[in-house]
Design a protein around this motif. Structure first.
Motif, mmCIF file in Angstrom:
data_model
loop_
_atom_site.group_PDB
_atom_site.id
_atom_site.type_symbol
_atom_site.label_atom_id
_atom_site.label_comp_id
_atom_site.label_asym_id
_atom_site.label_seq_id
_atom_site.Cartn_x
_atom_site.Cartn_y
_atom_site.Cartn_z
ATOM 1 N N ASP A 120 24.219 -31.862 17.302
ATOM 2 C CA ASP A 120 24.691 -30.475 17.285
ATOM 3 C C ASP A 120 23.389 -29.774 17.625
ATOM 4 O O ASP A 120 22.439 -29.918 16.807
ATOM 5 C CB ASP A 120 25.092 -30.258 15.974
ATOM 6 C CG ASP A 120 25.470 -28.708 15.953
ATOM 7 O OD1 ASP A 120 26.796 -28.432 16.481
ATOM 8 O OD2 ASP A 120 24.713 -28.109 15.465
ATOM 9 N N GLY A 122 22.363 -26.821 17.114
ATOM 10 C CA GLY A 122 22.014 -25.834 16.408
ATOM 11 C C GLY A 122 21.380 -26.344 14.763
ATOM 12 O O GLY A 122 20.246 -25.990 14.362
ATOM 13 N N LEU A 123 21.899 -27.597 14.382
ATOM 14 C CA LEU A 123 21.571 -28.322 13.193
ATOM 15 C C LEU A 123 20.249 -28.915 13.693
ATOM 16 O O LEU A 123 19.310 -28.935 12.825
ATOM 17 C CB LEU A 123 22.562 -29.390 12.689
ATOM 18 C CG LEU A 123 22.333 -30.237 11.815
ATOM 19 C CD1 LEU A 123 21.852 -29.502 10.456
ATOM 20 C CD2 LEU A 123 23.317 -31.079 11.446
ATOM 21 N N ALA A 126 17.345 -26.388 13.336
ATOM 22 C CA ALA A 126 17.176 -26.135 11.782
ATOM 23 C C ALA A 126 16.326 -27.256 11.309
ATOM 24 O O ALA A 126 15.504 -27.148 10.464
ATOM 25 C CB ALA A 126 18.227 -25.903 11.140
ATOM 26 N N GLU A 138 24.218 -24.488 8.863
ATOM 27 C CA GLU A 138 24.612 -25.248 9.897
ATOM 28 C C GLU A 138 25.619 -26.557 9.686
ATOM 29 O O GLU A 138 26.873 -26.368 10.581
ATOM 30 C CB GLU A 138 23.561 -25.749 11.030
ATOM 31 C CG GLU A 138 22.613 -24.629 11.548
ATOM 32 C CD GLU A 138 23.275 -23.775 12.739
ATOM 33 O OE1 GLU A 138 24.175 -24.308 13.245
ATOM 34 O OE2 GLU A 138 22.679 -22.939 12.924
ATOM 35 N N ARG A 141 28.953 -24.916 8.945
ATOM 36 C CA ARG A 141 29.639 -24.307 9.997
ATOM 37 C C ARG A 141 30.326 -25.853 10.896
ATOM 38 O O ARG A 141 31.370 -25.594 11.094
ATOM 39 C CB ARG A 141 28.783 -23.783 11.123
ATOM 40 C CG ARG A 141 29.245 -23.666 12.527
ATOM 41 C CD ARG A 141 28.111 -22.868 13.319
ATOM 42 N NE ARG A 141 27.248 -23.847 13.671
ATOM 43 C CZ ARG A 141 27.027 -24.876 14.254
ATOM 44 N NH1 ARG A 141 28.309 -25.416 14.980
ATOM 45 N NH2 ARG A 141 25.783 -25.660 14.578
#
Ligand code: NAD
Length: 261
Positions: A120, A122-123, A126, A138, A141
């Motif tokens: 992922d 986004g993860l 981060a 994240e 989510r």
């Protein structure tokens, strides 16, 4: 030579097999886990991570020879982010100063072949920023989404991020410059309580085999196999292997990306 090791995740599976192997060879092992360990600490929490470092310092007299960070979980849950990534880094960074008195300091962490699956973005971003609260958000989510092969992207992304972290930091002055070899192993399928539920059904075995085809000696290696690799990587005789992600997967990685060398 009597060496002192710290092994996290030592109550089960790969960590237990590693502890057994090292102790059989005459080494001292300080074990860490949620339960059934010399130090009982929850590596998903700040308090647990601090407790780990404080207690290892006390038990070792401030000097250890090697850190083997094995603790991890596969759950599609934010706690997986806390343990697999931030808990592993807190273990390695938190205990690194205690390696300073060793004449052959070494460290290793367990990543996974699953890092080659869908992750992922986004993860990952981060995790690479080291922002734990953003990473936990994240993971909330992502929830129980799965990759095409049925894994949690939370798991696959934590394993990619820890492997990249090893590649980034291993050659730096704090690690290689201090004489510390730092590597990751990336297992395919190992027969442990983590994989037992999947291995117990034909459907689960097929899914594991699709993600991790193992032409060498078949699927599901015993935990003694990664234990022996971790033991070698953290022994004094490993003088020059560092920053590596060593796949131990019966050939799965070479099947999945043959041109990546
Ligand atoms: N089994 C496999 O096929 C496989 C494949 C690739 C990677 N791995 C990785 O190997 C490592 C060990 O897995 P295993 O198969 O031995 O699993 P396991 O479930 O047998 O052992 C994991 C250990 O980690 C401990 N742990 C979990 N959460 C913790 C926490 N919050 N604080 C402290 N300890 C905690 C557990 O109590 C357990 O003893 C994990 O990082 C896993 O992701 C396993």
């Amino acid at each position: 030579m009597n060496r002192t090791y710290v092994v996290t995740g030592a109550a089960s599976g790969i960590g237990a097999a590693t502890t057994e192997l090292l102790r059989a060879a005459g080494s001292t092992v300080i074990t860490v886990d949620l339960h059934d360990a010399d130090i009982e600490a929850d590596l998903s929490t700040t308090d647990g991570r601090k407790n780990l470092v404080d207690q290892v310092r006390e038990r070792s007299g401030g000097r250890i020879d090697a850190i083997i960070a094995v603790a991890g979980l596969v759950a599609a849950s934010p706690v997986t982010v806390g343990v697999n990534h931030f808990g592993a880094i807190a273990t390695l960074e938190g205990l690194r100063p205690l390696l300073a008195g060793s004449d052959a300091p070494r460290a290793a962490v367990v990543a996974s072949l699953a890092a080659l699956e869908e992750t992922d973005p986004g993860l990952l971003e981060a995790l690479e920023r080291g922002d734990e609260s953003a990473a936990l958000a994240e993971a909330e989510r992502i929830g129980t989404d799965t990759t095409p092969t049925g894994s949690s992207p939370i798991y696959t992304t934590t394993k990619l991020a820890i492997a990249r972290w090893v590649r980034r930091v291993a050659p730096t002055p704090e690690w290689a410059g201090a004489g510390i070899a730092l590597n990751a192993i990336a297992p395919g399928v190992i027969e442990t309580p983590m994989t037992r539920p999947a291995l117990d059904s034909a459907e689960g075995r097929d899914a594991l085999d699709a993600g991790a085809p193992s032409p060498l000696n078949g699927p599901a290696a015993p935990p003694a196999a990664p234990a022996a690799l971790l033991a070698w990587l953290t022994r004094a005789e490993n003088t020059h292997v560092t920053g590596q992600i060593v796949f131990i997967d019966g050939g799965a990685e070479s099947i999945r990306r043959p041109d990546q060398v």
